[in-house]
Write a protein that holds these residues in place. Structure first.
Motif, PDB file in Angstrom:
ATOM      1  N   GLU B 355     100.368 -30.674  26.800  1.00 22.23           N
ATOM      2  CA  GLU B 355      98.928 -30.577  27.069  1.00 22.23           C
ATOM      3  C   GLU B 355      98.278 -31.959  26.890  1.00 22.23           C
ATOM      4  N   ARG B 359      96.542 -34.531  29.819  1.00 26.11           N
ATOM      5  CA  ARG B 359      95.165 -34.974  29.648  1.00 26.11           C
ATOM      6  C   ARG B 359      95.111 -36.511  29.646  1.00 26.11           C
ATOM      7  N   LEU B 360      96.054 -37.134  28.958  1.00 25.12           N
ATOM      8  CA  LEU B 360      96.023 -38.590  28.862  1.00 25.12           C
ATOM      9  C   LEU B 360      96.442 -39.267  30.164  1.00 25.12           C
ATOM     10  N   LYS B 362      95.401 -38.180  32.976  1.00 24.23           N
ATOM     11  CA  LYS B 362      94.124 -38.210  33.704  1.00 24.23           C
ATOM     12  C   LYS B 362      93.326 -39.433  33.291  1.00 24.23           C
TER      13      LYS B 362
END
Lengths: 435, 434
Positions: B355, B359-360, B362
């Motif tokens: 997860e 996110r990172l 992005k």
């Protein structure tokens, strides 16, 4: 070699009832930049609270109650960069929130990142994470400790430290000399309930401004501001310009440093709204704004006495500062060379080349600002705060009309107030293990 | 007309152009429609670590004084007629500058008018050295003041001391500007020798970013170079001493007039020495690893922040070149001992999740896109990648391809106790307010 013409971009917006929005629509940038400000008077009573509040607001909101939750939200927003901080312009303290997001046009699925960014701003500015007693006491305590350390750490950066000491001494108790972070004792004394009261009054009474730069429809910004900030706020009060009180006093301060820093503060009597301001810009530019300027050429290139030597204006305050990093023993020689350059300015000993180079350099700076969202915002903010003054093409045209005698007229008004010299403390000059 | 090669990424709204001259010089144009400013760099793959090399075409080995690449950068601005290149740019309304780092030297101008005349000045002054005993001597005073300015900057000392702790022999341990003593030894002959070797067109890149016509830029560079003679040059052989895997010193400390201790921990990278796509992947994996372990959304960052051990300027990153690489993490802290203990204990154990990685990624993607509207940052990144044989646009693809397993493996390889060192700046007793 420019391919195709460009249209002159600019801000649309208004400032009414203490509430303002300014939007600069342009397709040039891949990001959308939002910068919101609350503008306060810089005062001993409020400075520390103003410095603390953005840090506490940034720690959590109703929807994202922790730092981690906020940071994850920003990462989901394709690494939106967000700062909540405090700034200073003359005698005003600026509490601000800055957010830059990628325009959804360049992202998979084309998300409406402007909407997300505006929601984010609303959330952190108006809906903080509050417990039964207001702000979380643990968070307030943590942020107070960090702020106190930040105030202490000012001495780490010698250039910045020497400059802030000069401004303090010049101010002689006037508000523009206060530090934007407040004092350690003031931070210490802030209670959670005081901070909450302060926050409520900031939100409902201080002049509020939102600047947006990017490929956006200005009406969305207008709608947002009308909905978000209803009612009235205090009007902006004029900035009080600096008037010298000292007659060239010399203040010498000693620390364990390896290089001396000389900084000189001058009253110009001309603020950014003054018709003489373009002539003052030319004065400071010819004297020390660029690598072709008198200070750089004479202090650095001819005499090898410094790596940097500059003159620069604090336009809203009508203040000019000359600075150089020098060998301790060269202080008198450097002062003498600087004095000679000031005399040359007064005598109008300025070549056609110096005039032409300076004009071109300013035009280059002014046009280049258009390529940087943060500079576009900074310029417009200063314009609003000063309440007048020229920017862009008008300023370029005014600079072009400045003559050497206009510059001499400016030189007559320039008054040295204080010289601050940060030098070695005699014992070993901070000699350490480096080698 | 110079033949242009086009590189395009429509989904990013990006297109760039390249032309390679016979001399080996590359010209790259990245158009920025609507921008008022044009930003151009002329860069050589020659930095502070290139202080020992074999002169191409001979067996002669040269060892040159520390700080000479930076000294040479300064001296290029002086002209034979006694004039100064800053004035040539000022006359044309441009501002100019230059910088030197470990592996490259970059000359640049930024202008809103007379792009082609400014480009001509840039191409000419970088290829026209003029050094005399006198003008070299004069520069020593200026650079000495520059070095002294750095000596008063705690953050700069913190980094410099860490490099000397990490490396036994690799020249990355030397300050980029050298020392007040080392630059005194520099002679005009040294400068000419370094210029001849490293400012050869085959070792250089011209990059223009702005609202310009790529064909016109390429044609102009070709025309400019036709008037100059360059001897064909063999490969430059850079000589670096073998570097042990263990660090030189585990801990270095320097007192300075600061308010609170400054902390920087480093890990020397054993996997350094890659080029091209493999190196890019390595750099991106380690960058993502640090974001996951110590980024602002990580549990470790939050815990350290809430415990008052770090402030919001604490950062962790990896930087690498083809001959050395290292991670550094640090900031201000009231308690270096405790910070070090928590970090060394938890870095190896923090859970890494899918997860967080997604996110990172992005964020990485957003940061990359943001580059393209800042010509200065874009030029820096482009040159940095170019000299390592990397296509800038491939960045997004490599980011997308990183898997959690890559991060786990990188952590196991990189966070090794023997390759770790700590640099501290501690408050000197005489510091006011301490």
């Amino acid at each position: 070699m420019t391919s195709g013409g460009y249209t002159e971009d600019g801000f649309v917006g208004e400032f009414q009832n203490g509430i303002g929005w300014y939007c600069y629509p342009t397709p040039r940038f891949k990001t959308i930049t939002l910068h919101a400000f609350w503008i306060n008077e810089l005062t001993p009573q409020d400075a520390a609270k103003g410095a603390l509040l953005p840090h506490v607001l940034r720690r959590g909101t109703r929807r994202w109650p922790s730092l981690v939750a906020i940071e994850r939200e920003l990462e989901e927003l394709y690494g939106a960069s967000f700062r909540a901080e405090v700034g200073k312009v003359a005698d005003k303290q600026l509490l601000s929130m800055h957010l830059e997001v990628i325009n959804g046009r360049f992202l998979p699925g084309h998300p409406d990142t402007l909407r997300q960014a505006l929601d984010f701003l609303s959330e952190v500015s108006s809906d903080p994470h509050l417990g039964p007693d207001g702000f979380d006491p643990g968070i307030v305590q943590q942020e107070k400790i960090l702020l106190k350390r930040q105030i202490q750490a000012l001495i780490n950066d010698k250039g910045q430290y020497a400059m802030s000491r000069l401004v303090e001494i010049l101010a002689d108790g006037r508000r523009f000399g206060l530090r934007k972070l407040g004092t350690i004792a003031d931070v210490e004394n802030i209670t959670g309930s005081e901070l909450l009261d302060y926050y409520q009054s900031v939100k409902t009474t201080l002049p509020s401004l939102l600047f947006v730069v990017g490929d956006v429809d200005p009406s969305r910004i207008e709608d947002y501001v009308h909905k978000q900030w209803q009612g009235f706020r205090q009007p902006l009060t004029p900035i009080i310009p600096f008037v010298p009180r000292h007659d060239g006093q010399e203040v010498i301060e000693r620390q364990a440093v390896r290089q001396g820093k000389v900084n000189m503060g001058f009253g110009t009597g001309i603020s950014a709204a003054d018709p003489q301001y373009p002539a003052l810009m030319m004065y400071a530019g010819v004297l020390g704004g660029f690598p072709h300027s008198k200070l750089f050429v004479n202090v650095r290139e001819k005499h090898s006495l410094a790596y940097y030597a500059f003159a620069r204006l604090d336009a809203p305050l009508a203040l000019m500062v000359i600075g150089a990093g020098i060998e301790f023993d060269d202080y008198s020689a450097v002062r003498r060379i600087i004095d000679q350059q000031l005399e040359a300015m007064q005598a109008g000993a300025i070549s056609a080349e110096e005039m032409a180079f300076t004009l071109k350099a300013f035009c280059n700076d002014i046009l280049s600002e258009e390529d940087s969202p943060s500079q576009i915002v900074g310029r417009q903010l200063e314009h609003v705060l000063v309440g007048n003054g020229m920017t862009g093409r008008r300023l370029m045209q005014a600079l072009e009309r400045v003559t050497i005698s206009d510059i001499q007229a400016v030189a007559e008004k320039i008054r040295l107030d204080t010289v601050h010299f940060l030098t070695a403390d005699g014992e070993g000059q901070g000699e350490a293990q480096d080698g | 007309m110079a033949k242009l090669e086009a590189f395009e990424r429509p989904e990013l709204g990006e297109k760039s152009y390249r032309h390679r001259l016979e001399s080996g010089l590359d010209v790259v144009v990245i158009p920025r429609p609507g921008f008022k400013k044009t930003f151009a760099t002329f860069a050589t793959r020659y930095g502070s670590i290139d202080n020992h090399f074999r002169v191409p075409g001979s067996d002669l080995e040269m060892k040159v004084p520390d700080g000479i690449a930076h000294f040479l950068e300064h001296k290029m601005f002086e002209k034979q007629d006694g004039g100064d290149v800053f004035d040539d740019f000022a006359r044309l309304g441009a501002s100019s500058n230059a910088y030197t780092d470990y592996t490259s030297t970059t000359f640049l101008f930024s202008t809103t008018s007379e792009v082609s005349a400014n480009l001509e000045v840039l191409l000419d002054f970088v290829q026209r050295p003029y050094f005399t005993e006198d003008n070299v001597e004069k520069e020593k005073g200026i650079i000495e003041q520059e070095i002294r300015m750095y000596l008063d900057m705690p953050g700069d000392r913190l980094h410099s001391n860490l490099m000397r702790a990490l490396y036994h022999y690799h020249p990355a341990r030397i300050d980029i500007a050298g020392t007040v003593e080392s630059i005194r030894a520099i002679t005009p002959d040294d400068l000419y020798r370094c210029h001849n070797t490293f400012y050869h067109p085959g070792n250089m890149l011209v990059l223009v970013i702005g609202d310009v016509d790529p064909q016109a830029v390429a044609d102009q560079v070709v025309h400019n170079q036709q008037n100059k003679q360059f001897l064909r040059q063999g490969d430059i052989v850079r000589i670096y001493p073998p570097e042990p895997e263990v660090v030189k010193e585990r801990r270095v400390e320097q007192p300075m007039p600061v308010a609170a201790p400054l902390f920087m921990m480093g890990y020397k990278d054993h996997a350094a020495g890659m080029t091209g796509p493999a190196w890019l992947r390595h750099e991106i994996v380690l960058g993502l690893m640090w974001s996951m372990l110590l980024g602002r959304s990580s549990a470790l960052f939050t815990d350290l922040y809430q415990a008052g051990l770090i402030n919001d300027r604490f950062s962790a990153r990896y930087s690498g070149t083809d001959t050395f690489g290292f991670s550094n993490l640090g900031g201000e802290t009231p308690d270096p001992k405790r910070l070090e203990a928590v970090l060394t204990e938890r870095l190896a154990q923090e859970p890494l999740t899918e997860e967080a990685l997604e996110r990172l990624k992005k964020r990485e993607m957003g940061d990359f896109l943001g580059l393209f509207q800042n010509p200065e940052d874009l030029a820096y990144a482009f040159n940095h990648f170019y000299f390592r044989g990397i296509d800038l646009y491939s960045y997004v693809d490599v980011v997308a391809s990183v898997r959690l397993r890559d991060i786990e493996e990188a952590r196991a390889r990189h966070l090794v106790e023997d390759s770790r060192a700590l640099s501290l700046i501690v408050p000197a007793q005489s510091a006011p307010g301490a």
